[in-house]
Design a protein around this motif. Structure first.
Motif, PDB file in Angstrom:
ATOM      1  N   LEU A   1     -97.221 103.354 -18.482  1.00 41.32           N
ATOM      2  CA  LEU A   1     -96.262 102.266 -18.268  1.00 41.32           C
ATOM      3  C   LEU A   1     -95.038 102.663 -17.442  1.00 41.32           C
ATOM      4  O   LEU A   1     -94.343 101.786 -16.914  1.00 41.32           O
ATOM      5  CB  LEU A   1     -95.810 101.695 -19.610  1.00 41.32           C
TER       6      LEU A   1
ATOM      7  N   LEU B   1     -98.249  95.985 -13.400  1.00 41.19           N
ATOM      8  CA  LEU B   1     -97.022  95.642 -14.108  1.00 41.19           C
ATOM      9  C   LEU B   1     -96.332  94.482 -13.414  1.00 41.19           C
ATOM     10  O   LEU B   1     -96.280  94.427 -12.188  1.00 41.19           O
ATOM     11  CB  LEU B   1     -96.098  96.848 -14.180  1.00 41.19           C
TER      12      LEU B   1
ATOM     13  N   ASP C   1     -90.267  92.478 -14.788  1.00 40.77           N
ATOM     14  CA  ASP C   1     -89.787  93.207 -15.960  1.00 40.77           C
ATOM     15  C   ASP C   1     -90.600  94.446 -16.315  1.00 40.77           C
ATOM     16  O   ASP C   1     -90.296  95.143 -17.276  1.00 40.77           O
ATOM     17  CB  ASP C   1     -89.729  92.286 -17.178  1.00 40.77           C
TER      18      ASP C   1
ATOM     19  N   ALA D   1     -93.645  94.607 -17.432  1.00 41.71           N
ATOM     20  CA  ALA D   1     -94.552  94.407 -18.569  1.00 41.71           C
ATOM     21  C   ALA D   1     -95.972  94.120 -18.088  1.00 41.71           C
ATOM     22  O   ALA D   1     -96.189  93.697 -16.948  1.00 41.71           O
ATOM     23  CB  ALA D   1     -94.068  93.246 -19.437  1.00 41.71           C
ATOM     24  N   CYS D   2     -96.917  94.339 -18.984  1.00 35.19           N
ATOM     25  CA  CYS D   2     -98.299  93.928 -18.760  1.00 35.19           C
ATOM     26  C   CYS D   2     -98.812  93.362 -20.078  1.00 35.19           C
ATOM     27  O   CYS D   2     -98.159  93.485 -21.115  1.00 35.19           O
ATOM     28  CB  CYS D   2     -99.170  95.097 -18.292  1.00 35.19           C
TER      29      CYS D   2
ATOM     30  N   GLU E   1     -91.265  98.114 -25.593  1.00 39.06           N
ATOM     31  CA  GLU E   1     -90.987  96.802 -26.156  1.00 39.06           C
ATOM     32  C   GLU E   1     -92.296  96.015 -26.136  1.00 39.06           C
ATOM     33  O   GLU E   1     -92.966  95.960 -25.106  1.00 39.06           O
ATOM     34  CB  GLU E   1     -89.927  96.091 -25.333  1.00 39.06           C
ATOM     35  N   LEU E   2     -92.630  95.425 -27.265  1.00 39.93           N
ATOM     36  CA  LEU E   2     -93.827  94.599 -27.401  1.00 39.93           C
ATOM     37  C   LEU E   2     -93.361  93.221 -27.845  1.00 39.93           C
ATOM     38  O   LEU E   2     -92.774  93.080 -28.921  1.00 39.93           O
ATOM     39  CB  LEU E   2     -94.777  95.217 -28.428  1.00 39.93           C
TER      40      LEU E   2
ATOM     41  N   ARG F   1     -97.068  90.954 -24.712  1.00 37.46           N
ATOM     42  CA  ARG F   1     -96.827  91.774 -23.522  1.00 37.46           C
ATOM     43  C   ARG F   1     -96.102  93.047 -23.935  1.00 37.46           C
ATOM     44  O   ARG F   1     -95.297  93.035 -24.851  1.00 37.46           O
ATOM     45  CB  ARG F   1     -95.985  90.993 -22.507  1.00 37.46           C
ATOM     46  N   ILE F   2     -96.378  94.129 -23.235  1.00 38.20           N
ATOM     47  CA  ILE F   2     -95.757  95.412 -23.549  1.00 38.20           C
ATOM     48  C   ILE F   2     -95.152  95.999 -22.288  1.00 38.20           C
ATOM     49  O   ILE F   2     -95.662  95.791 -21.181  1.00 38.20           O
ATOM     50  CB  ILE F   2     -96.785  96.386 -24.171  1.00 38.20           C
ATOM     51  N   ARG F   3     -94.049  96.712 -22.460  1.00 34.38           N
ATOM     52  CA  ARG F   3     -93.419  97.371 -21.323  1.00 34.38           C
ATOM     53  C   ARG F   3     -92.684  98.612 -21.804  1.00 34.38           C
ATOM     54  O   ARG F   3     -92.327  98.729 -22.977  1.00 34.38           O
ATOM     55  CB  ARG F   3     -92.435  96.451 -20.609  1.00 34.38           C
TER      56      ARG F   3
ATOM     57  N   ARG G   1     -89.220 100.356 -21.686  1.00 33.16           N
ATOM     58  CA  ARG G   1     -87.866  99.822 -21.498  1.00 33.16           C
ATOM     59  C   ARG G   1     -87.118 100.510 -20.369  1.00 33.16           C
ATOM     60  O   ARG G   1     -86.262  99.923 -19.726  1.00 33.16           O
ATOM     61  CB  ARG G   1     -87.062  99.991 -22.780  1.00 33.16           C
TER      62      ARG G   1
END
Length: 188
Positions: free
Chosen positions: A22, A33, A37, A39-40, A76-77, A81-83, A85
């Protein structure tokens, strides 16, 4: 007790793999991504993990546990979506500028201090300089590179010098650069 240790080691390995995916090499794992932001879809991360033999049986629950228990609050979930930070090295994502607390902390090592005193804080291999609101978080980040030196950042002076601060979430703040004249060693 051994099983608990193995679980902790497995979570740490999973966390490191997720960090690489990530923050540093999403393309290498087939992840795209969101440019806004970083995220994916969490399911896309899970599928990418499972394509690696070592993580073939990883579960979404394991990912959620890593997100929840990561001491550095790297991930962050939200809403499926998760990314990561912060800490990206390959793509710069937009963070909203914000006014930080009066003092932020940056953990580094004694070997880097002479250069920092001359040149200030630079992003180096990352895309932003990382700082935190609390000492323990900065200590955690700085301790892994050798003898810890904790620096205080006078954010008001930094802002007057043209520094823009960005809130990355969970006590983490980012900046493009922090000049040496606003940095102070934090004594015992």
């Amino acid at each position: 007790m051994k099983n608990a240790q193995n679980n902790a080691q497995s979570r740490q390995r999973l966390s490191k793999t997720m960090t690489k995916m990530l923050r540093h090499a999403p393309d290498g794992f087939g992840l795209r991504l969101d440019p806004a932001d970083g995220a994916c879809e969490a399911e896309a991360l899970l599928a990418a993990l499972r394509r690696q033999s070592v993580w073939a049986s990883v579960t979404m629950e394991a990912i959620e546990t890593v997100v929840r228990e990561c001491e550095k609050q790297r991930f962050e979930l939200r809403d499926g979506r998760i990314r990561a930070r912060y800490g990206h090295s390959v793509e710069r994502f937009a963070y909203e500028a914000a006014v930080p607390p009066a003092v932020l902390y940056h953990g580094t090592n004694a070997k880097a201090l002479p250069i920092i005193k001359q040149e200030g804080l630079r992003a180096m291999g990352r895309l932003y300089v990382h700082m935190s609101e609390e000492k323990p978080f900065a200590e955690l980040a700085g301790r892994r590179r050798g003898e810890l030196v904790l620096l205080r950042v006078d954010t008001e002076k930094a802002a007057q010098a043209g520094v823009t601060f960005y809130r990355a979430g969970n006590e983490v703040w980012l900046a493009d650069y922090v000049p040496a004249e606003v940095l102070y060693e934090d004594g015992p």
